[in-house]
Design a protein around this motif. Structure first.
Motif, PDB file in Angstrom:
ATOM      1  N   ARG A   1      -3.955   3.169   0.257  1.00 21.74           N
ATOM      2  CA  ARG A   1      -4.521   2.585  -0.940  1.00 21.74           C
ATOM      3  C   ARG A   1      -3.793   1.281  -1.208  1.00 21.74           C
ATOM      4  O   ARG A   1      -2.579   1.260  -1.465  1.00 21.74           O
ATOM      5  CB  ARG A   1      -4.342   3.527  -2.134  1.00 21.74           C
ATOM      6  N   LEU A   2      -4.509   0.163  -1.122  1.00 21.60           N
ATOM      7  CA  LEU A   2      -3.909  -1.123  -1.428  1.00 21.60           C
ATOM      8  C   LEU A   2      -3.570  -1.189  -2.911  1.00 21.60           C
ATOM      9  O   LEU A   2      -4.355  -0.747  -3.759  1.00 21.60           O
ATOM     10  CB  LEU A   2      -4.864  -2.256  -1.056  1.00 21.60           C
TER      11      LEU A   2
ATOM     12  N   THR B   1     -11.249  -7.396  -3.877  1.00 21.30           N
ATOM     13  CA  THR B   1     -12.094  -7.055  -5.025  1.00 21.30           C
ATOM     14  C   THR B   1     -13.539  -7.541  -4.861  1.00 21.30           C
ATOM     15  O   THR B   1     -14.471  -6.875  -5.303  1.00 21.30           O
ATOM     16  CB  THR B   1     -11.495  -7.642  -6.314  1.00 21.30           C
TER      17      THR B   1
ATOM     18  N   ALA C   1      -4.182  -5.504  -3.710  1.00 21.24           N
ATOM     19  CA  ALA C   1      -5.388  -4.958  -4.329  1.00 21.24           C
ATOM     20  C   ALA C   1      -6.062  -5.972  -5.250  1.00 21.24           C
ATOM     21  O   ALA C   1      -7.280  -5.934  -5.449  1.00 21.24           O
ATOM     22  CB  ALA C   1      -5.039  -3.700  -5.106  1.00 21.24           C
TER      23      ALA C   1
ATOM     24  N   SER D   1       0.827  -1.196   0.000  1.00 25.46           N
ATOM     25  CA  SER D   1       0.000   0.000   0.000  1.00 25.46           C
ATOM     26  C   SER D   1       0.867   1.254   0.000  1.00 25.46           C
ATOM     27  O   SER D   1       2.036   1.222   0.376  1.00 25.46           O
ATOM     28  CB  SER D   1      -0.925   0.021   1.216  1.00 25.46           C
TER      29      SER D   1
ATOM     30  N   ALA E   1     -10.106  -1.389  -1.763  1.00 23.35           N
ATOM     31  CA  ALA E   1      -8.693  -1.024  -1.750  1.00 23.35           C
ATOM     32  C   ALA E   1      -8.437   0.246  -0.944  1.00 23.35           C
ATOM     33  O   ALA E   1      -7.290   0.558  -0.626  1.00 23.35           O
ATOM     34  CB  ALA E   1      -8.189  -0.838  -3.182  1.00 23.35           C
TER      35      ALA E   1
END
Length: 253
Positions: free
Chosen positions: A218-219, A230, A224, A193, A235
């Protein structure tokens, strides 16, 4: 040798022993790493330094520890972090997915001031109990001090090896069959991240301080791309909270 005693920082300083800072950090963060929901958290913190060592700056999201070397410009020492568990019984969307126990991450850190107001810090830790991987975190903070107030803001970067990434973001065949909403997945090592942290600290006295903070992550990469993120999560990761710290001397002689 007399029994250990604790003294306020406002009292006369002992010539030996340690300055101990205990903290309580509370607020809201993702219910599990990669989740789309927030839940409350409360975690302890502990750091130590020798009398006479510089107080310096510490960000609320860095791992607690104490310096073994400190020349005022460069500091290095040991650090550790306690991470809460991830249990499928607590979150319905994780039904059938493997649990992660409480984790102790132990390792070291190094930090230096590139300019008078810009601090760079790197940590490398190994996990025990919950996961057994390696994790590296890089911090950069611009620090402004105005009287009792300290303002800081800066970017963050987190990297994990495959053992760490696969424990948090991997999906086994057993997980996939038990959950039904995620396919099998093997997470790879790499950047987990990137993000930023902002904090405001107020020193009520030499002993007490309060810090409000907000961090966004933010991954990216393998994290992510995980179906846990998902299909079941997000994320975008947030942490906001408040910490209270108390510092005191402990004289062992």
């Amino acid at each position: 040798m007399s029994a250990a005693k604790a003294e306020s920082l406002a009292d006369p300083k002992p010539v030996s022993g340690w300055i101990v800072t205990v903290s309580a950090h509370g607020g809201f963060s993702q219910t599990w790493e990669g989740s789309k929901n927030l839940s409350p958290f409360l975690l302890p913190g502990l750091s130590m330094r020798r009398p006479g060592a510089s107080v310096g700056f510490s960000a609320p999201d860095e791992a607690p520890g104490f310096a073994l070397y400190d020349n005022g410009f460069l500091k290095a020492g040991v650090s550790g972090r306690l991470r809460g568990p991830r249990q499928q019984s607590s979150w319905g969307e994780l039904h059938g997915v493997h649990d992660i126990d409480w984790t102790v991450e132990a390792g070291g850190f190094a930090e230096f001031w590139t300019f008078q107001k810009l601090r760079a810090r790197a940590e490398l830790r190994h996990g025990f109990l919950g996961h057994h991987g390696m994790i590296a975190e890089i911090y950069l903070d611009w620090v402004e001090k105005h009287g009792a107030w300290t303002f800081s803001i800066g970017p963050r970067l987190t990297i994990g090896d495959q053992a760490y990434m696969n424990k948090l973001f991997g999906v086994t065949w057993k997980d996939a069959l038990g959950n039904g909403s995620v396919p099998p997945y093997v997470a790879a090592w790499g950047v987990k991240s990137f993000g930023a942290m902002a904090a405001v600290k107020y020193d009520w006295s030499q002993d007490w301080s309060t810090t409000a903070f907000l961090r966004y992550n933010r991954l990216v990469g393998s994290a992510a791309a995980s179906p846990l993120v998902t299909n079941l999560g997000s994320a975008n990761q947030w942490m906001l909270g408040l910490s209270v710290s108390y510092s005191f001397y402990v004289d062992m002689f």
